[in-house]
Motif scaffolding. Structure first.
Motif, PDB file in Angstrom:
ATOM      1  N   GLU A  25       0.819  -1.208   0.000  1.00 12.07           N
ATOM      2  CA  GLU A  25       0.000   0.000   0.000  1.00 12.07           C
ATOM      3  C   GLU A  25       0.858   1.266   0.000  1.00 12.07           C
ATOM      4  O   GLU A  25       0.370   2.341  -0.344  1.00 12.07           O
ATOM      5  N   THR A  26       2.116   1.144   0.408  1.00 14.70           N
ATOM      6  CA  THR A  26       3.009   2.311   0.402  1.00 14.70           C
ATOM      7  C   THR A  26       3.480   2.652  -1.008  1.00 14.70           C
ATOM      8  O   THR A  26       3.999   3.746  -1.233  1.00 14.70           O
ATOM      9  N   HIS A  27       3.320   1.708  -1.954  1.00 14.92           N
ATOM     10  CA  HIS A  27       3.776   1.914  -3.339  1.00 14.92           C
ATOM     11  C   HIS A  27       5.257   2.287  -3.377  1.00 14.92           C
ATOM     12  O   HIS A  27       5.694   3.050  -4.242  1.00 14.92           O
ATOM     13  N   THR A  28       6.007   1.741  -2.430  1.00 14.31           N
ATOM     14  CA  THR A  28       7.440   1.994  -2.337  1.00 14.31           C
ATOM     15  C   THR A  28       8.156   0.658  -2.200  1.00 14.31           C
ATOM     16  O   THR A  28       7.971  -0.035  -1.184  1.00 14.31           O
ATOM     17  N   PRO A  29       8.939   0.239  -3.192  1.00 13.45           N
ATOM     18  CA  PRO A  29       9.566  -1.084  -3.153  1.00 13.45           C
ATOM     19  C   PRO A  29      10.315  -1.386  -1.862  1.00 13.45           C
ATOM     20  O   PRO A  29      10.232  -2.497  -1.331  1.00 13.45           O
ATOM     21  N   GLY A  30      11.033  -0.416  -1.329  1.00  8.03           N
ATOM     22  CA  GLY A  30      11.798  -0.657  -0.116  1.00  8.03           C
ATOM     23  C   GLY A  30      10.957  -0.831   1.126  1.00  8.03           C
ATOM     24  O   GLY A  30      11.461  -1.250   2.172  1.00  8.03           O
ATOM     25  N   LEU A  31       9.666  -0.524   1.046  1.00 10.27           N
ATOM     26  CA  LEU A  31       8.780  -0.618   2.210  1.00 10.27           C
ATOM     27  C   LEU A  31       7.766  -1.756   2.074  1.00 10.27           C
ATOM     28  O   LEU A  31       6.735  -1.747   2.732  1.00 10.27           O
ATOM     29  N   LEU A  32       8.069  -2.739   1.237  1.00  9.16           N
ATOM     30  CA  LEU A  32       7.139  -3.852   1.032  1.00  9.16           C
ATOM     31  C   LEU A  32       6.935  -4.670   2.298  1.00  9.16           C
ATOM     32  O   LEU A  32       5.913  -5.340   2.456  1.00  9.16           O
ATOM     33  N   HIS A  33       7.910  -4.643   3.205  1.00  4.39           N
ATOM     34  CA  HIS A  33       7.788  -5.372   4.470  1.00  4.39           C
ATOM     35  C   HIS A  33       7.699  -4.398   5.645  1.00  4.39           C
ATOM     36  O   HIS A  33       8.050  -4.750   6.771  1.00  4.39           O
ATOM     37  N   ALA A  34       7.227  -3.202   5.376  1.00  6.71           N
ATOM     38  CA  ALA A  34       7.117  -2.169   6.409  1.00  6.71           C
ATOM     39  C   ALA A  34       5.706  -1.600   6.432  1.00  6.71           C
ATOM     40  O   ALA A  34       4.935  -1.748   5.488  1.00  6.71           O
ATOM     41  N   SER A  35       5.386  -0.951   7.529  1.00 10.69           N
ATOM     42  CA  SER A  35       4.123  -0.223   7.643  1.00 10.69           C
ATOM     43  C   SER A  35       4.425   1.214   8.026  1.00 10.69           C
ATOM     44  O   SER A  35       5.407   1.504   8.720  1.00 10.69           O
ATOM     45  N   VAL A  36       3.569   2.102   7.562  1.00  9.19           N
ATOM     46  CA  VAL A  36       3.725   3.533   7.818  1.00  9.19           C
ATOM     47  C   VAL A  36       2.472   4.041   8.513  1.00  9.19           C
ATOM     48  O   VAL A  36       1.358   3.827   8.031  1.00  9.19           O
ATOM     49  N   VAL A  37       2.645   4.689   9.650  1.00  6.61           N
ATOM     50  CA  VAL A  37       1.540   5.274  10.407  1.00  6.61           C
ATOM     51  C   VAL A  37       1.767   6.772  10.465  1.00  6.61           C
ATOM     52  O   VAL A  37       2.812   7.225  10.947  1.00  6.61           O
ATOM     53  N   THR A  38       0.826   7.539   9.951  1.00  6.85           N
ATOM     54  CA  THR A  38       1.029   8.984   9.810  1.00  6.85           C
ATOM     55  C   THR A  38      -0.205   9.771  10.222  1.00  6.85           C
ATOM     56  O   THR A  38      -1.333   9.366   9.934  1.00  6.85           O
ATOM     57  N   GLY A  39       0.018  10.903  10.868  1.00  4.05           N
ATOM     58  CA  GLY A  39      -1.055  11.823  11.210  1.00  4.05           C
ATOM     59  C   GLY A  39      -0.667  13.246  10.860  1.00  4.05           C
ATOM     60  O   GLY A  39       0.501  13.639  10.984  1.00  4.05           O
TER      61      GLY A  39
END
Length: 379
Positions: free
Chosen positions: A281-295
């Motif tokens: 969902e990040t549409h970023t290859p390097g973050l395929l195994h990561a999650s991003v939480v943003t406010g």
């Protein structure tokens, strides 16, 4: 009923895997959760969840772990985001209250969020493209040189030299009175258009000055440096042994990509919400195994920074911008920047969301002249 129980099993698998980072078996679920069914029934449910794409079995004899789809279901149905503890709230107060400038506050906020979550923290400075004009002052400093002091609602103070023939003192005063009356509370781009219109209309005699000032406002919006980003926690995360971390750390080097991702996510979540992007969902290859939480933070039209904390100069105790006059009830607008956390997909989502929300609300209250020490902002 079966589908509802199956989703309870999925929730239990995600919770246990986040806690242990070990594949979860049916026997351990039966022992650790009150699911009301046998281990064999749980095993059948887990098999069905695997067929539906919510779980995978890394090894034939091992238990299951959540997939990206499983994490998404879990995050979308988080029943409760537990507020930060009293100790954590005190840590935010103590760590951020001593800030001497907006830059110092944002740097501290990044370090604080990284410390709370144990993950990478990213805090963006307020973007001038989303800022609202608070006040403009023009002062003659030399022959054919004027100094324009431009203050935004986020406490940003910019000084620009205008090389034009200085007008008479009374004309300059009259122009600035009209400019501040008509432009305070407008986005910088709109303020530039309004100033330019004044120079082509009632202040045609000061056309050169108006055009120069409008150009400065336009340049502020286009200034790439307006999107400065503060990051913390990467070094501590790098010490963990994981094959998934190297691509994540490489992705963080592409700050423009991270800025674009987190800014879009914060805008989608709204001024008081928190957005979560998982893996692809990040549409970023390097973050395929990561999650991003943003406010997002700072999304209120009535905002003024704390003068006593050095975030904006005093322009007069009784002075109110046009945005304050129009939206004194605290009407929300698009957030001016974001605060976020980046970590592995097995992060503790509830705790991370709570931490991001708390820091974002603190920064919002700081910029909007609210009381950030009110415990209610951490709920």
């Amino acid at each position: 009923m079966m589908q509802s129980r199956r989703m309870l099993v999925l929730r239990a698998v995600v919770e246990d895997y986040i806690r242990s980072q070990e594949p979860v078996g049916s026997a351990s679920l039966a022992r650790g959760h009150e699911l009301g069914v046998s281990s064999a029934t749980i095993r059948n449910d887990m098999s069905a969840l695997e067929d539906e794409g919510y779980l995978i079995q890394p090894h034939t004899s091992a238990g299951r772990i959540p997939t990206e789809k499983g994490y998404r279901y879990f995050v979308d149905r988080l029943a409760k985001v537990v507020p930060l503890s009293h100790a954590q709230r005190n840590a935010i107060d103590a760590f951020l209250a001593g800030s001497v400038s907006l830059q110092d506050t944002l740097q501290r906020a990044a370090r604080l969020l990284a410390g709370i979550t144990g993950q990478i923290a990213v805090v963006a400075s307020p973007a001038l493209s989303k800022s609202v004009l608070r006040h403009i002052e023009i002062v003659p400093v030399a022959a054919n040189v004027l100094l324009a002091v431009i203050i935004t609602d986020t406490g940003r103070v910019a000084q620009h030299t205008l090389r034009v023939d200085p007008p008479a003192s009374d004309e300059l005063t009259r122009l600035m009175t009209v400019v501040n009356d008509r432009c305070a509370g407008l986005p910088l781009r709109s303020a530039a258009d309004a100033v330019r219109a004044l120079g082509m209309g009632p202040f045609a005699g000061l056309h050169a000055l108006a055009e120069c000032l409008a150009g400065v406002l336009d340049d502020m919006v286009d200034d790439d440096r307006a999107g400065e980003m503060y990051m913390a926690g990467a070094s501590s995360l790098a010490h963990r042994r994981s094959d998934d971390l190297a691509p994540m750390l490489d992705a963080l080097e592409e700050q423009v990509v991270i800025m674009r991702l987190m800014s879009a996510l914060s805008e989608e979540s709204g001024a008081d919400g928190v957005g979560v992007a998982i893996g692809s969902e990040t549409h970023t290859p390097g973050l395929l195994h990561a999650s991003v939480v943003t406010g997002g933070y700072g999304g209120f039209t009535h905002g003024l920074a704390h003068p006593e904390r050095g975030l904006s100069p005093d322009v007069g105790d009784g002075e109110a911008t046009a945005s304050q006059r129009r939206a004194g009830d605290g009407t929300e607008r698009e957030p001016v920047a974001f605060v976020g956390s980046i970590g592995p997909t097995h992060m503790d989502y509830a705790a991370t969301i709570a931490a991001v929300r708390a820091v974002a609300r603190y920064l919002t209250d700081l910029l909007t002249n609210e009381n950030p020490d009110d415990a209610g902002v951490y709920a």
